[in-house]
Design a protein around this motif. Structure first.
Motif, PDB file in Angstrom:
ATOM      1  N   ARG A  64       4.243  -8.677   8.103  1.00  0.00           N
ATOM      2  CA  ARG A  64       4.201  -7.278   7.703  1.00  0.00           C
ATOM      3  C   ARG A  64       5.623  -6.804   7.459  1.00  0.00           C
ATOM      4  O   ARG A  64       6.562  -7.315   8.092  1.00  0.00           O
ATOM      5  CB  ARG A  64       3.587  -6.445   8.834  1.00  0.00           C
ATOM      6  N   ARG A  68      -0.626  -4.543  16.161  1.00  0.00           N
ATOM      7  CA  ARG A  68      -1.324  -4.904  17.403  1.00  0.00           C
ATOM      8  C   ARG A  68      -1.647  -3.680  18.240  1.00  0.00           C
ATOM      9  O   ARG A  68      -2.450  -3.732  19.164  1.00  0.00           O
ATOM     10  CB  ARG A  68      -0.464  -5.868  18.206  1.00  0.00           C
ATOM     11  N   THR A 110      -9.863  -4.635   2.509  1.00  0.00           N
ATOM     12  CA  THR A 110     -11.071  -3.912   2.114  1.00  0.00           C
ATOM     13  C   THR A 110     -11.699  -4.569   0.877  1.00  0.00           C
ATOM     14  O   THR A 110     -11.010  -5.165   0.057  1.00  0.00           O
ATOM     15  CB  THR A 110     -10.765  -2.434   1.808  1.00  0.00           C
ATOM     16  N   ARG A 122      -5.651   0.933  11.291  1.00  0.00           N
ATOM     17  CA  ARG A 122      -5.860  -0.503  11.094  1.00  0.00           C
ATOM     18  C   ARG A 122      -6.154  -0.872   9.636  1.00  0.00           C
ATOM     19  O   ARG A 122      -5.845  -1.976   9.196  1.00  0.00           O
ATOM     20  CB  ARG A 122      -7.010  -0.960  11.999  1.00  0.00           C
ATOM     21  N   ILE A 141       2.949 -10.981  12.258  1.00  0.00           N
ATOM     22  CA  ILE A 141       1.939 -10.222  13.004  1.00  0.00           C
ATOM     23  C   ILE A 141       0.772 -11.160  13.272  1.00  0.00           C
ATOM     24  O   ILE A 141       0.730 -12.281  12.757  1.00  0.00           O
ATOM     25  CB  ILE A 141       1.467  -8.968  12.240  1.00  0.00           C
ATOM     26  N   GLY A 142      -0.174 -10.704  14.072  1.00  0.00           N
ATOM     27  CA  GLY A 142      -1.327 -11.535  14.383  1.00  0.00           C
ATOM     28  C   GLY A 142      -2.209 -11.735  13.165  1.00  0.00           C
ATOM     29  O   GLY A 142      -2.348 -10.827  12.336  1.00  0.00           O
ATOM     30  N   ILE A 198       0.843  -1.199   0.000  1.00  0.00           N
ATOM     31  CA  ILE A 198       0.000   0.000   0.000  1.00  0.00           C
ATOM     32  C   ILE A 198       0.879   1.249   0.000  1.00  0.00           C
ATOM     33  O   ILE A 198       1.807   1.370   0.800  1.00  0.00           O
ATOM     34  CB  ILE A 198      -0.956   0.016   1.213  1.00  0.00           C
ATOM     35  N   GLY A 202      -5.243 -11.757  13.087  1.00  0.00           N
ATOM     36  CA  GLY A 202      -6.398 -10.859  13.153  1.00  0.00           C
ATOM     37  C   GLY A 202      -6.035  -9.394  12.995  1.00  0.00           C
ATOM     38  O   GLY A 202      -6.906  -8.528  13.053  1.00  0.00           O
ATOM     39  N   ASP A 203      -4.754  -9.110  12.810  1.00  0.00           N
ATOM     40  CA  ASP A 203      -4.350  -7.698  12.725  1.00  0.00           C
ATOM     41  C   ASP A 203      -4.651  -7.083  11.366  1.00  0.00           C
ATOM     42  O   ASP A 203      -4.634  -5.867  11.214  1.00  0.00           O
ATOM     43  CB  ASP A 203      -2.846  -7.551  12.997  1.00  0.00           C
ATOM     44  N   LEU A 204      -4.881  -7.931  10.391  1.00  0.00           N
ATOM     45  CA  LEU A 204      -5.062  -7.444   9.020  1.00  0.00           C
ATOM     46  C   LEU A 204      -6.510  -7.153   8.693  1.00  0.00           C
ATOM     47  O   LEU A 204      -7.418  -7.834   9.169  1.00  0.00           O
ATOM     48  CB  LEU A 204      -4.576  -8.505   8.036  1.00  0.00           C
ATOM     49  N   LEU A 205      -6.670  -6.149   7.873  1.00  0.00           N
ATOM     50  CA  LEU A 205      -8.012  -5.809   7.414  1.00  0.00           C
ATOM     51  C   LEU A 205      -7.939  -5.670   5.893  1.00  0.00           C
ATOM     52  O   LEU A 205      -7.180  -4.848   5.386  1.00  0.00           O
ATOM     53  CB  LEU A 205      -8.407  -4.467   8.033  1.00  0.00           C
ATOM     54  N   VAL A 213       2.768   0.484   3.981  1.00  0.00           N
ATOM     55  CA  VAL A 213       3.202  -0.787   4.554  1.00  0.00           C
ATOM     56  C   VAL A 213       2.878  -1.903   3.570  1.00  0.00           C
ATOM     57  O   VAL A 213       2.058  -1.725   2.665  1.00  0.00           O
ATOM     58  CB  VAL A 213       2.512  -1.034   5.924  1.00  0.00           C
TER      59      VAL A 213
END
Lengths: 249, 379
Positions: free
Chosen positions: A194, B275, A162, B269, A154-155, A38, A157-160, A219
């Motif tokens: 990441r 985190r 779209t 986010r 990274i976790g 991005i 669940g940290d990613l989103l 990132v």
């Protein structure tokens, strides 16, 4: 109120498919590798990249996505997509300008069932320990080279991710015209990294986004995920603000 | 229950014809009226680059103007972004102390860390580090205020021993708050003995749960400052009109505009997985609000203070029963509501709603807390 896009939808359909049906069944692609790089982009042209239905994000962004499935219901394929970050009313979205996919069942399915603006080519997604990259050549010229450098876990669940608004010529009610087709895949992430984003080559004309200039890295992420491509639930008139121009199917 | 007003300072396009000057001065007029009506505090955010949504990048200046034009209302610096690229902690301590002096001891000091890439990226700040830097600021700034000289060697900054001057007018220092948008941040506030400055528009059940956790944990806190500031504030919209339907309809335009603007920004986010930001925070909450209430309907979401005085009294009683000590109201966004209507709404609220609520909430109970009570009263 926020800035609206100014692009003429018919000018955005150079690579857009024609979709004869929106009655698409969901499909899960297992263990797909997904690289997303991005960048912020030059704001001078941000409104010209998207139709009036959408708003540019603040700041405007581009998502360079490389995706590789080594197996699954559509067979093995690699896909590279360039999307402009945007908003459909209040919803975070990305508008693909062009996608390059290896030949095969996947290319036609992504094009016909989910409206990806596919061109057949040879994108290459490379996975190394120190970096992951997506590269696309047009003949001997690199039209895309984007990387994640120095990955760190990274976790999941940290990613989103779209959802996409894919512009396609849709046959509907006896008429064929451009619509924005909402494609909101579900990502079940099993591994995520990441790292630093770096774009080394980007030919904006090839990607049908003239004057789009990635100017500031945000990132990059690299994941392994089960991706479920959805049933198409919404389409949007590209000429009307999404808040009033969205149609539920 | 105390009432405050809360400013993002939203400026609509086109940005011409002195629109920013006009909006700022309209806000000051609202603050003067709120002071006359007996509102407890005026809060101003610190935001950068948030087009139309918030042009409030120098809140300490706006709040100084507020203090100079009012007599009683407290000035809430809410929040100071505790990230070195935004504010060096020494400068944050100095500016706050001057504001406290100039306002004759009316400062409330809010702390936070920003939730958007729009801002953090713009300032070249690392989103991974903001929790840590915020934590250091909350512990060092009170030391700068209360020690004649202070030196520090830390992660976010270091300083050889110096006298950070001036010292705040309130002794030992102004009450401190934490911006609470992500679930769980109320625990951070409680553990540090700081006020919980709610910035999301959650419903009653969510708020009640947060307050319960906060009150339980703050009993055993290790205060970041010299005393415990046990208070829970939440943010809300305000549009009060004699006719309930008109009030809800007009107020819904306000909530819808605010949420729509917030949604155009880039939450950390969305583009920078970390985190440090497990939730989109304020922006997601306001977006949800907008989605539920795009400005067309005549039903008001749970707890939102738009409508006639009777409805507002009813909603505020529910907030009170959740354990909320203070509600800070957003009065306008994008100048959606004409200034005269904003002022009329404030007057009506002051005359017909505020008298239903006694301002008898002590800030603190133990010895160090009494200091805060004195401070909060502005004595």
């Amino acid at each position: 109120m926020p800035i609206n896009g100014t692009a003429d939808p018919t000018q955005l359909t150079q690579y857009a498919p024609t979709m004869s049906s929106l009655d698409t069944e969901a499909l899960t692609l297992p263990d797909v590798k997904v690289l997303q790089v991005i960048y912020e982009i030059d704001d001078a042209v941000m409104a010209e990249l998207i139709p009036p239905a959408l708003h540019p994000t603040i700041p405007p962004t581009v998502h360079v996505i490389g995706l590789r499935a080594d197996d699954g219901p559509l067979g093995a394929f690699t896909l590279a997509v360039v999307r402009v970050g945007c908003r459909a009313a209040v919803r975070p979205r990305g508008l693909p300008t062009r996608a390059v996919c290896t030949a095969g069942e996947a290319a036609s399915a992504l094009e016909q069932r989910w409206g990806f603006p596919i061109t057949i080519g040879e994108p290459v997604l490379r996975e190394r320990y120190d970096r992951q990259s997506i590269e696309v050549n047009d003949g001997n010229v690199a039209v895309l080279s984007a990387q994640l450098i120095d990955p760190v876990p990274i976790g999941n669940g940290d990613l989103l991710y779209t959802a996409g608004m894919h512009i396609a010529n849709v046959e509907r009610d006896g008429e064929t015209k451009p619509w924005l087709v909402q494609v909101d895949p579900d990502f079940e992430v099993s591994r995520a990294d990441r790292g630093t984003a770096q774009i080394d080559a980007f030919d904006s004309v090839f990607w049908d986004a003239p004057d789009l200039r990635p100017v500031y890295p945000i990132v990059a992420s690299y994941t392994t995920a089960n991706i479920t491509l959805p049933r198409i639930r919404y389409i949007c008139d590209p000429l009307q603000p999404a808040i009033s121009g969205t149609v539920a199917l | 229950m105390k009432f405050g007003i809360f400013y993002e300072i939203s400026v609509p396009r086109p940005w011409e014809n002195d629109i920013e000057h006009t909006v700022y001065h309209r806000c000051l007029e609202q603050v003067r009226l709120a002071d006359e009506l007996g509102f407890h505090s005026v809060w101003a955010v610190e935001h950068h680059f948030l087009e139309e949504y918030s042009h409030c990048s120098a809140p300490e200046l706006f709040l100084t103007a507020c203090a100079m034009q009012t007599k009683q209302i407290r000035v809430g610096h809410g929040i100071v972004v505790c990230v070195p690229q935004f504010n060096h902690p020494i400068r944050a301590a100095e500016r706050a102390a001057v504001l406290d002096i100039l306002s004759d001891g009316r400062l409330e000091f809010g702390t936070g860390r920003s939730a958007t890439w729009t801002e953090l990226g713009g300032m070249d700040a690392n989103p991974d580090e903001t929790k840590e830097t915020w934590d250091e600021y909350t512990r060092t700034i009170p030391q700068m205020w209360t020690n004649e000289r202070y030196g520090y060697e830390g992660r976010a900054f270091r300083m050889p021993t110096r006298a950070v001057l001036p010292k705040p007018y309130q002794k030992p220092h102004p009450p401190m708050w934490v911006a609470v948008s992500s679930p769980g941040t109320e625990i951070d506030a409680a553990e540090r003995g700081m006020g919980s400055l709610g910035l999301t528009f959650g419903g009653f059940a969510e708020q009640e749960e947060k307050v319960k956790r906060y009150r339980s944990i703050i009993r055993n806190c290790e205060p970041a400052g010299a005393f415990v500031n046990e208070r829970v504030a939440t943010v809300n919209f305000l549009y009060c009109h004699p006719d309930n339907e008109t009030g809800i309809k007009t107020g819904s335009r306000l909530t819808g505009s605010f949420g729509y603007l917030a949604a155009q920004l880039l939450p950390v986010r969305e583009v920078h997985p970390t985190r440090s930001y497990p939730n989109p925070g304020l922006l997601a909450a306001t977006r949800q609000q907008a989605a539920q209430n795009p400005g067309e309907g005549v039903s008001a979401p749970e707890g939102v203070c738009i409508g006639n005085p009777d409805r507002l009294v009813e909603e505020i009683k529910k907030w009170e029963s959740c354990g909320v000590d203070q509600i800070n109201f957003l009065l306008n966004a994008l100048e959606t509501i004409p200034q005269e209507q904003v002022l009329d709404s404030l007057r009506l609220f002051g005359e017909e709603v505020m008298p239903h609520f006694r301002d008898d909430q002590p800030a603190t109970t133990s010895e160090p807390r009494e200091l805060a009570a004195t401070a909060a009263a502005g004595d």
